[in-house]
Write an enzyme that holds these catalytic residues in place. Structure first.
Site, PDB file in Angstrom:
ATOM      1  N   ARG A 163      -4.965   6.959  11.823  1.00  0.00           N
ATOM      2  CA  ARG A 163      -5.024   8.414  11.871  1.00  0.00           C
ATOM      3  C   ARG A 163      -6.393   8.884  12.342  1.00  0.00           C
ATOM      4  O   ARG A 163      -7.391   8.172  12.241  1.00  0.00           O
ATOM      5  CB  ARG A 163      -4.724   9.011  10.493  1.00  0.00           C
ATOM      6  CG  ARG A 163      -3.293   8.853  10.033  1.00  0.00           C
ATOM      7  CD  ARG A 163      -3.064   9.544   8.688  1.00  0.00           C
ATOM      8  NE  ARG A 163      -3.911   8.974   7.631  1.00  0.00           N
ATOM      9  CZ  ARG A 163      -5.007   9.553   7.153  1.00  0.00           C
ATOM     10  NH1 ARG A 163      -5.419  10.724   7.639  1.00  0.00           N
ATOM     11  NH2 ARG A 163      -5.710   8.989   6.186  1.00  0.00           N
ATOM     12  N   LYS A 209       2.572  11.894   8.683  1.00  0.00           N
ATOM     13  CA  LYS A 209       1.659  12.577   7.772  1.00  0.00           C
ATOM     14  C   LYS A 209       1.553  14.074   8.060  1.00  0.00           C
ATOM     15  O   LYS A 209       1.222  14.858   7.168  1.00  0.00           O
ATOM     16  CB  LYS A 209       0.273  11.934   7.836  1.00  0.00           C
ATOM     17  CG  LYS A 209       0.246  10.525   7.244  1.00  0.00           C
ATOM     18  CD  LYS A 209       0.791  10.478   5.817  1.00  0.00           C
ATOM     19  CE  LYS A 209       0.637   9.106   5.193  1.00  0.00           C
ATOM     20  NZ  LYS A 209       1.286   9.008   3.860  1.00  0.00           N
ATOM     21  N   HIS A 248       1.925  11.690  -3.032  1.00  0.00           N
ATOM     22  CA  HIS A 248       1.676  10.550  -2.155  1.00  0.00           C
ATOM     23  C   HIS A 248       1.871   9.291  -2.994  1.00  0.00           C
ATOM     24  O   HIS A 248       0.915   8.721  -3.517  1.00  0.00           O
ATOM     25  CB  HIS A 248       0.254  10.634  -1.590  1.00  0.00           C
ATOM     26  CG  HIS A 248      -0.034   9.609  -0.542  1.00  0.00           C
ATOM     27  ND1 HIS A 248      -1.242   8.979  -0.418  1.00  0.00           N
ATOM     28  CD2 HIS A 248       0.749   9.102   0.443  1.00  0.00           C
ATOM     29  CE1 HIS A 248      -1.206   8.132   0.596  1.00  0.00           C
ATOM     30  NE2 HIS A 248      -0.006   8.187   1.132  1.00  0.00           N
ATOM     31  N   SER A 298      -3.425   4.579   1.539  1.00  0.00           N
ATOM     32  CA  SER A 298      -3.003   3.471   2.383  1.00  0.00           C
ATOM     33  C   SER A 298      -3.800   2.212   2.055  1.00  0.00           C
ATOM     34  O   SER A 298      -5.016   2.255   1.896  1.00  0.00           O
ATOM     35  CB  SER A 298      -3.201   3.850   3.852  1.00  0.00           C
ATOM     36  OG  SER A 298      -2.870   2.777   4.688  1.00  0.00           O
ATOM     37  N   LYS A 349       1.010   0.380  -2.444  1.00  0.00           N
ATOM     38  CA  LYS A 349       2.187   1.173  -2.800  1.00  0.00           C
ATOM     39  C   LYS A 349       3.472   0.539  -2.288  1.00  0.00           C
ATOM     40  O   LYS A 349       4.444   0.388  -3.019  1.00  0.00           O
ATOM     41  CB  LYS A 349       2.083   2.589  -2.224  1.00  0.00           C
ATOM     42  CG  LYS A 349       1.053   3.480  -2.831  1.00  0.00           C
ATOM     43  CD  LYS A 349       1.246   4.923  -2.436  1.00  0.00           C
ATOM     44  CE  LYS A 349       1.500   5.148  -0.968  1.00  0.00           C
ATOM     45  NZ  LYS A 349       0.402   4.678  -0.100  1.00  0.00           N
ATOM     46  N   THR A 350       3.469   0.160  -1.023  1.00  0.00           N
ATOM     47  CA  THR A 350       4.681  -0.370  -0.417  1.00  0.00           C
ATOM     48  C   THR A 350       5.019  -1.743  -0.984  1.00  0.00           C
ATOM     49  O   THR A 350       6.163  -2.015  -1.362  1.00  0.00           O
ATOM     50  CB  THR A 350       4.526  -0.442   1.107  1.00  0.00           C
ATOM     51  OG1 THR A 350       4.325   0.879   1.619  1.00  0.00           O
ATOM     52  CG2 THR A 350       5.763  -1.032   1.762  1.00  0.00           C
ATOM     53  N   ASP A 405       6.495   5.863  -0.037  1.00  0.00           N
ATOM     54  CA  ASP A 405       5.244   6.568   0.249  1.00  0.00           C
ATOM     55  C   ASP A 405       5.192   8.041  -0.140  1.00  0.00           C
ATOM     56  O   ASP A 405       4.133   8.516  -0.527  1.00  0.00           O
ATOM     57  CB  ASP A 405       4.937   6.455   1.749  1.00  0.00           C
ATOM     58  CG  ASP A 405       3.517   6.864   2.098  1.00  0.00           C
ATOM     59  OD1 ASP A 405       2.583   6.417   1.416  1.00  0.00           O
ATOM     60  OD2 ASP A 405       3.342   7.636   3.057  1.00  0.00           O
ATOM     61  N   ARG A 438       1.178  -2.063  11.563  1.00  0.00           N
ATOM     62  CA  ARG A 438       2.182  -1.277  10.839  1.00  0.00           C
ATOM     63  C   ARG A 438       3.605  -1.685  11.218  1.00  0.00           C
ATOM     64  O   ARG A 438       3.869  -2.112  12.349  1.00  0.00           O
ATOM     65  CB  ARG A 438       2.004   0.205  11.152  1.00  0.00           C
ATOM     66  CG  ARG A 438       0.751   0.815  10.563  1.00  0.00           C
ATOM     67  CD  ARG A 438       0.961   1.182   9.129  1.00  0.00           C
ATOM     68  NE  ARG A 438      -0.255   1.625   8.464  1.00  0.00           N
ATOM     69  CZ  ARG A 438      -0.276   2.143   7.245  1.00  0.00           C
ATOM     70  NH1 ARG A 438       0.853   2.296   6.584  1.00  0.00           N
ATOM     71  NH2 ARG A 438      -1.415   2.490   6.684  1.00  0.00           N
TER      72      ARG A 438
END
Length: 532
Positions: free
Chosen positions: A60, A202, A221, A239, A243-244, A258, A323
């Site tokens: 990003r 996002k 988030h 990130s 989390k994933t 997410d 990703r």
């Protein structure tokens, strides 16, 4: 009224895109993949996933993200380094430039939804010149039915993605060649100068984070899953914090990886797909994710063998921020409805590059509010432009880059829900142990999984806890399957004095960051932080 390509064109003209080229709406996976290959946007990996490269920008671009300032939204925005204002004339000028860019070009449109709960879902439209960006939207967001697509679709949010078009700081008023503009009043997002797919995701999340609190929904988030006994758990974190990986657990059912909302009905996923960081993942440590990456998925900046097309997840030649985008339905045992009940457990994930936070700790309600507002973690290499190694940061609500409203709005909503539903809250460090980044070792995901499973299963309910002398969080003295000495970060360092110095330094950083919230929170919350 039947929705046709001509009516879509009329909608796009009303949004500022007049006279664009041929429009393709909601093409299926296979057709989008075929067109991407024909246009040489990417190649197929040996498992059928589409592999693309995003060019110069592999993460990003937060410094190039702006919100259009207007009387209608001005007072509701937390203006500052994250939510930077943009004049409407700059946005409109670049929108005109995007319209000119799309003239005589094939344009791909995805119409779908954000929000699995029918009571709160919002119709979204993604317009792109790159075929794989349309596939990204098709994979990530929720699909409309054929009847909805044909007869009842009217977008609430429109994203216009012209990543191949560059902005000019001199003539366009942009900061660089990239520009991500969010017009909350008109609910239009404009992306130019970056091909990174995460900007689409996002930007939609940012708009939802502005709109949903007005409807009584806390946007979060976080990832979410459900245990076999029906218990819902949330995993907050920026990130790279896990989390994933941690929510994709073979012993639980994945709601989403997410972005979620917490309403009076329970928790619901905003999306229909997952966007996972995949650098150095393996079939042994993340089996669910590895199996999920197949045809219908996208790999961004992942290296594949040019002859065999075998994927090398360990290769960071292009970026650390490799990703994968895949439908949540690719995860075995996912929750088809995308919804769950009110959470019994809430986990705050932090990647501590200093190596001084415990691998797991229980939080009192006051500590939960303190750490939610603090949002401490390390931005990992490649996630944002210009980040080459872990950089400690405080990100309010574990998602400040995507939160337009003041952090107290989201923190107050979370505190109220935690209290009302009596949810347990945990702080889990997925970062370093035995020393800081460069000296110690990062926590093994297998260890973190055991700790999280113990917390969610109730195995820690009867454990003895002691307050950390610096951070004051409640650390268990034992955990099934985990050596006791690993639970105390100080015990993992060879130099105790060096640990003490690092811990007190980080405690001061917490205090310095939290000073801006002290006047707006109860005294008990302000007093719940580390002892500097």
């Amino acid at each position: 009224m039947t929705i046709t390509v001509d009516s879509v064109r009329d909608d796009l003209a009303a949004a500022g895109l007049a006279g664009i080229g041929e429009v393709h709406r909601n093409l299926p996976y296979a057709e989008l993949v075929a067109r991407s290959l024909a246009r040489k946007e990417g190649i197929l990996a040996s498992n059928g996933a589409l592999v693309v490269r995003t060019g110069l920008r592999t993460g990003r671009s937060p410094n190039d993200r702006f919100i259009v300032d207007s009387n209608a939204v001005h007072d509701g925005i937390d203006w500052g380094a994250v939510n930077k204002p943009c004049a409407r004339r700059v946005f409109d000028h670049l929108l005109d430039k995007a319209s000119a860019f799309l003239q005589h070009r094939e344009t791909f449109v995805f119409d779908g939804y954000a929000g699995a709960d029918p009571a709160y879902r919002m119709p979204i439209r993604v317009v792109s010149e790159a075929t794989w960006h349309a596939l990204f939207a098709h994979t990530l967001f929720l699909q409309p039915s054929s009847v909805e697509l044909r007869e009842r679709f009217a977008p609430t949010i429109t994203v216009i993605d012209c990543g191949a078009l560059t902005a000019s700081p001199k003539s366009d008023g942009a900061r660089s060649e990239a520009f991500v503009g969010i017009d909350l009043e008109r609910r239009v997002v404009l992306i130019v100068g970056t091909m990174y797919g995460g900007e689409i995701k996002k930007s939609v999340f940012s708009v939802l984070n502005y709109l949903l609190p007005e409807r009584g929904v806390l946007p979060m988030h976080c990832s979410a899953n459900i245990g076999r006994g029906g218990d819902t758990a949330l995993f907050f974190g920026l990130s790279g914090t896990g989390k994933t990986s941690l929510s994709a657990d073979t012993g639980r059912h994945l709601i989403g990886d997410d972005e979620h909302g917490w309403s009076d009905h329970g928790v619901f996923n905003f999306e229909g797909g997952c966007y996972a960081k995949v650098i150095r993942i393996s079939a042994s440590a993340e089996p669910q994710i590895v199996r999920a990456v197949r045809f219908g998925s996208i790999l961004e900046n992942v290296i594949v063998d040019p002859w065999t097309r075998a994927i090398d997840y360990d290769d960071d030649t292009i970026t650390e921020n490799t990703r994968a985008t895949y439908p949540v339905s690719h995860i075995r045992g996912h929750v088809p409805s995308g919804m769950g009940g009110h959470p019994r457990n809430v986990v705050f994930l932090t990647c501590d590059a200093y190596g001084v936070l415990p691998p797991i700790a229980r939080l009192t309600p006051e500590m939960a509010s303190y750490h939610f507002l603090s949002g401490f973690t390390a931005r990992l290499a490649g996630t944002e432009a210009g980040i080459d190694e872990p950089a400690p940061t405080f990100s309010a609500c574990f998602g400040a880059p995507f939160m337009p409203r003041p952090p107290a709005v989201y923190a107050g909503m979370l505190a109220e829900r935690l209290q009302r539903h009596n949810a347990a809250c945990w702080l889990v460090n997925t970062g370093w142990s035995g020393g800081p980044y460069g000296v110690g070792q990062r926590m093994k995901i297998a260890l973190t999984r055991r700790l999280v499973r113990a917390a969610l299963s109730g195995a820690l309910a009867g454990a003895e806890f002691h307050a950390d002398p610096v951070f004051r969080v409640l650390v268990p003295t034992s955990c099934p399957g985990v050596p006791d000495e690993l639970l105390s970060p100080r015990a993992t360092w060879t130099d105790a004095a060096a640990y003490d110095a690092q811990a007190h330094m980080l405690a001061r950083r917490f205090a310095e960051n939290f000073a801006k919230y002290e006047s707006s929170v109860p005294a008990a919350v302000a007093a719940a932080g580390p002892q500097a």
